[in-house]
Scaffold this motif. Structure first.
Motif, PDB file in Angstrom:
ATOM      1  N   SER A  13       1.581   9.303  -5.901  1.00  0.00           N
ATOM      2  CA  SER A  13       1.769  10.508  -5.379  1.00  0.00           C
ATOM      3  C   SER A  13       2.824  11.325  -5.946  1.00  0.00           C
ATOM      4  N   ILE A  14       3.902  10.723  -6.514  1.00  0.00           N
ATOM      5  CA  ILE A  14       5.080  11.428  -7.290  1.00  0.00           C
ATOM      6  C   ILE A  14       4.219  12.036  -8.462  1.00  0.00           C
ATOM      7  N   PRO A  15       3.680  11.558  -9.212  1.00  0.00           N
ATOM      8  CA  PRO A  15       2.885  12.042 -10.354  1.00  0.00           C
ATOM      9  C   PRO A  15       2.106  13.087  -9.888  1.00  0.00           C
ATOM     10  N   ASN A  16       1.471  13.034  -8.907  1.00  0.00           N
ATOM     11  CA  ASN A  16       0.509  14.120  -8.195  1.00  0.00           C
ATOM     12  C   ASN A  16       1.274  15.304  -7.726  1.00  0.00           C
ATOM     13  N   GLY A  17       2.471  15.063  -7.229  1.00  0.00           N
ATOM     14  CA  GLY A  17       3.262  16.177  -6.838  1.00  0.00           C
ATOM     15  C   GLY A  17       3.775  17.289  -8.022  1.00  0.00           C
ATOM     16  N   SER A  68       2.991  12.060   1.083  1.00  0.00           N
ATOM     17  CA  SER A  68       4.020  13.266   1.308  1.00  0.00           C
ATOM     18  C   SER A  68       5.259  13.004   0.665  1.00  0.00           C
ATOM     19  N   LEU A  69       5.865  11.789   0.807  1.00  0.00           N
ATOM     20  CA  LEU A  69       7.321  11.559   0.354  1.00  0.00           C
ATOM     21  C   LEU A  69       7.298  11.727  -1.200  1.00  0.00           C
ATOM     22  N   GLY A  70       5.966  11.247  -1.592  1.00  0.00           N
ATOM     23  CA  GLY A  70       5.976  11.088  -3.281  1.00  0.00           C
ATOM     24  C   GLY A  70       5.730  12.540  -3.815  1.00  0.00           C
ATOM     25  N   VAL A  83       0.732  -1.304  -0.038  1.00  0.00           N
ATOM     26  CA  VAL A  83      -0.022  -0.024   0.061  1.00  0.00           C
ATOM     27  C   VAL A  83       0.968   1.222   0.005  1.00  0.00           C
ATOM     28  N   ILE A  84       1.981   1.210   0.905  1.00  0.00           N
ATOM     29  CA  ILE A  84       2.832   2.302   0.782  1.00  0.00           C
ATOM     30  C   ILE A  84       3.354   2.523  -0.533  1.00  0.00           C
ATOM     31  N   LEU A  85       3.842   1.346  -1.387  1.00  0.00           N
ATOM     32  CA  LEU A  85       4.557   1.457  -2.506  1.00  0.00           C
ATOM     33  C   LEU A  85       3.508   2.016  -3.569  1.00  0.00           C
ATOM     34  N   THR A  86       2.304   1.708  -3.595  1.00  0.00           N
ATOM     35  CA  THR A  86       1.124   1.918  -4.451  1.00  0.00           C
ATOM     36  C   THR A  86       0.915   3.743  -4.355  1.00  0.00           C
ATOM     37  N   THR A  87       0.976   3.976  -2.860  1.00  0.00           N
ATOM     38  CA  THR A  87       0.773   5.366  -2.781  1.00  0.00           C
ATOM     39  C   THR A  87       1.703   6.378  -3.079  1.00  0.00           C
ATOM     40  N   LEU A  88       3.039   5.887  -2.922  1.00  0.00           N
ATOM     41  CA  LEU A  88       4.089   6.474  -3.578  1.00  0.00           C
ATOM     42  C   LEU A  88       4.147   6.781  -5.015  1.00  0.00           C
ATOM     43  N   LEU A  89       3.815   5.429  -5.805  1.00  0.00           N
ATOM     44  CA  LEU A  89       3.778   5.652  -7.167  1.00  0.00           C
ATOM     45  C   LEU A  89       2.733   6.481  -7.654  1.00  0.00           C
ATOM     46  N   ALA A 140       4.160   0.683 -13.179  1.00  0.00           N
ATOM     47  CA  ALA A 140       4.567  -0.045 -11.888  1.00  0.00           C
ATOM     48  C   ALA A 140       3.523  -0.390 -11.073  1.00  0.00           C
ATOM     49  N   GLN A 141       2.585   0.795 -10.873  1.00  0.00           N
ATOM     50  CA  GLN A 141       1.483   0.850 -10.229  1.00  0.00           C
ATOM     51  C   GLN A 141       0.577  -0.233 -10.777  1.00  0.00           C
ATOM     52  N   LEU A 142       0.216  -0.505 -11.704  1.00  0.00           N
ATOM     53  CA  LEU A 142      -0.503  -1.362 -12.343  1.00  0.00           C
ATOM     54  C   LEU A 142      -0.251  -2.762 -11.640  1.00  0.00           C
ATOM     55  N   VAL A 143       1.237  -3.073 -12.040  1.00  0.00           N
ATOM     56  CA  VAL A 143       1.407  -4.426 -11.529  1.00  0.00           C
ATOM     57  C   VAL A 143       1.262  -4.693  -9.723  1.00  0.00           C
ATOM     58  N   ILE A 144       1.750  -3.642  -9.053  1.00  0.00           N
ATOM     59  CA  ILE A 144       1.347  -3.576  -7.557  1.00  0.00           C
ATOM     60  C   ILE A 144      -0.390  -3.665  -7.220  1.00  0.00           C
ATOM     61  N   SER A 145      -0.955  -3.300  -8.126  1.00  0.00           N
ATOM     62  CA  SER A 145      -2.518  -3.256  -7.848  1.00  0.00           C
ATOM     63  C   SER A 145      -2.914  -4.816  -8.136  1.00  0.00           C
ATOM     64  N   PHE A 146      -2.524  -5.380  -9.052  1.00  0.00           N
ATOM     65  CA  PHE A 146      -2.779  -6.711  -9.237  1.00  0.00           C
ATOM     66  C   PHE A 146      -2.157  -7.675  -8.424  1.00  0.00           C
TER      67      PHE A 146
END
Length: 518
Positions: free
Chosen positions: A303-307, A426-428, A295-301, A457-463
């Motif tokens: 949030s970086i585009p969001n920032g 926030s890190l992302g 979940v942390i990884l998917t949030t990071l992936l 990469a987000q797609l892979v983590i989601s599945f």
């Protein structure tokens, strides 16, 4: 209805991390210490003694819907508008430019990161809605002070304080939704407040566009933005203090009977409501759960585009050859895309009992939009269409919030995972503020490539997360079948034990009757 609060909980194995799944599956009602369990236990006990009709529950849900989601939406509307005020100010005379602008953008997320864990655990000890309301009023005042600052240092410090105050918002709103709503209702309700991210983009764009016509002979246009938005935040904070309930147990808007009904509505979900005790074993379990880190990884992936996009979208649109005024008004359709995608993902999430598939729906259009954006010399309309598609990915975080609400039990574990999720957020966003470098303008090709890679990469983590939850559910079903066979239980016996476990503040791993949402 209530049970004796003086008896003790003799369930040592349920608080051991040696094997959190090896717990006593049959609860002795006379051995429960209410102070250690969920606060709801004082009101409804371990046994379901009252049942309410479907019509009664529908009326109760409508009553909740008229109060809780609108207030949550107002909070999120205010938060996102205040957070992205810098984006509007950037083309309205803000005296911070270049790399200093990137650093000031980053300051918000540094404050957010610094205070995320303290604010989550402070809120667990206090009435969560009252704590939230106080933070909103404080950040409204901080935002208004942006109109006074002119130096880089002042803006950096104020943005840092703004991030500290706003860091409590998402964890508290997720917690409140999970207290009052069933799992198959949570995705939609979270979407209802998360769409404010898109609506604020529309609202803020039009407001900033209108203010941009002012000649600034008394106040610079960017200062007016900060004063107006800060004042709005203070008003919302006061409304939250007055009307937003802290939990079903403490909801003044509900009658005593409705409080019981509200708790019985969510009993079978096994998520519990609230507990003021900070439990270290639940913190450790959260840290040792592989799903937490995914979940942390998917949030990071996400949030970086969001920032990058949330702080630079207006500058990117302006780079297509539009004026500052045109860029402000042309940014608003992206908010509509975000809103529609969030509503669709929330609906699909609850209707299909899915959390990860909606993330895929949200991410794919953004990847397509970035591919369109590689054609830097293309038609303005085509480039704008690509930018609007990029707004779809933001709804992925709404689904992550719904995932946390539906897939975590144990108040301290919930708080820990929500804090970790928002820390990753926030890190992302800190990283994201550096993803579009001034030297790469106007096409920002390196930043676009980076975002496409992250979302892939987000797609892979989601599945992967979806597969893990389905696998855990199969193991839970096998354990319950084993219990039925060993104890000679009927389905009614299993249901009775499930109800008894609901408000013991057990984690999802400790509770054999907890069911994960894919």
């Amino acid at each position: 209805m209530a049970i004796d609060a003086e008896v003790t909980l003799r369930r040592k194995s349920s608080h051991s991390l040696d094997d959190p799944e090896k717990v006593q599956e049959k609860i002795d009602v006379e051995s429960v210490d209410v102070s250690f369990a969920d606060e709801a236990l004082r009101l409804v006990g371990t046994e379901r003694t009252q049942r309410f009709s479907d019509e009664y529950n529908r009326k109760l849900r409508r009553k909740l819907d008229l109060c809780i989601p609108p207030l949550c939406a107002a909070v999120y509307f205010t938060q996102f508008l205040d957070k992205t005020s810098l984006n509007y100010a950037s083309i309205m005379g803000l005296p911070i430019t270049g790399q200093n602008y990137n650093l000031v953008s980053m300051a918000f997320y540094l404050g957010f990161l610094f205070f995320e864990f303290p604010t989550v655990y402070i809120s667990q000890k206090l009435r969560v809605a009252k704590y939230l309301g106080a933070n909103i009023i404080i950040w409204g005042a901080v935002l208004m002070l942006h109109a006074v600052g002119t130096s880089f240092g002042a803006f950096f410090a104020l943005r840092f304080l703004l991030g500290m105050c706003e860091s409590c918002v998402a964890p508290i709103l997720i917690l409140i939704i999970s207290m009052f709503y069933k799992k198959n209702e949570q995705g939609t309700r979270i979407a209802w407040f998360y769409i404010m991210n898109g609506l604020t983009q529309i609202f803020g764009g039009f407001v900033a566009y209108g203010i941009s016509f002012y000649d600034g002979h008394l106040l610079a246009p960017y200062k007016i933005i900060y004063i107006l938005l800060g004042g709005l935040a203070i008003i919302v904070g006061i409304c939250v203090l007055i009307w937003l309930p802290d939990s079903p147990v403490h909801a003044k808007m509900l009658t005593p009977e409705e409080k019981i009904a509200a708790l019985e509505r969510v009993r079978d979900d096994q998520g519990g409501t609230e507990n003021k005790k900070l439990k270290r074993d639940q913190v450790f379990e959260a840290l040792l759960d592989v799903r937490t880190w995914l979940v942390i990884l998917t949030t990071l992936l996400t949030s970086i585009p969001n920032g990058g996009i949330s702080n630079f979208s207006n500058l990117i649109i302006k780079s297509f050859g539009y004026t500052s005024k045109q860029a402000l008004i042309l940014s608003t359709p992206g908010g509509a895309v975000h809103t529609m995608m969030t509503l669709f993902c929330g609906y699909y999430s609850d209707r299909k009992n899915e959390r990860m598939i909606p993330i895929v729906f949200a991410v794919v259009p953004t990847i397509l939009g970035l591919l369109i954006g590689f054609n830097g010399t293309g038609q303005k309309g085509v480039l704008l269409f690509g930018i609007y598609l990029c707004s779809s990915f933001g709804s992925a975080l709404s689904t992550v919030y719904a995932y946390n609400a539906s897939n975590t039990s144990g108040h301290t574990k919930k708080s820990t995972i929500n804090a970790l999720t928002l820390t990753a957020f926030s890190l992302g966003n800190i990283i994201g503020t550096e993803i579009f470098q001034p030297k790469d303008a106007p096409d920002y090709i390196p930043g676009k490539i980076a975002i496409m890679t992250l979302l892939g990469a987000q797609l892979v983590i989601s599945f992967l997360l979806r597969w893990i939850n389905l696998r855990l559910n199969k193991r839970k079903q096998a354990r319950i079948a084993e219990l039925k066979a060993r104890n000679g239980w009927s389905d009614a016996d299993v249901q009775r034990e499930r109800e008894r476990h609901a408000f013991l503040d057990m984690t999802d791993r400790q509770n054999p009757y907890f069911v994960y949402t894919a």
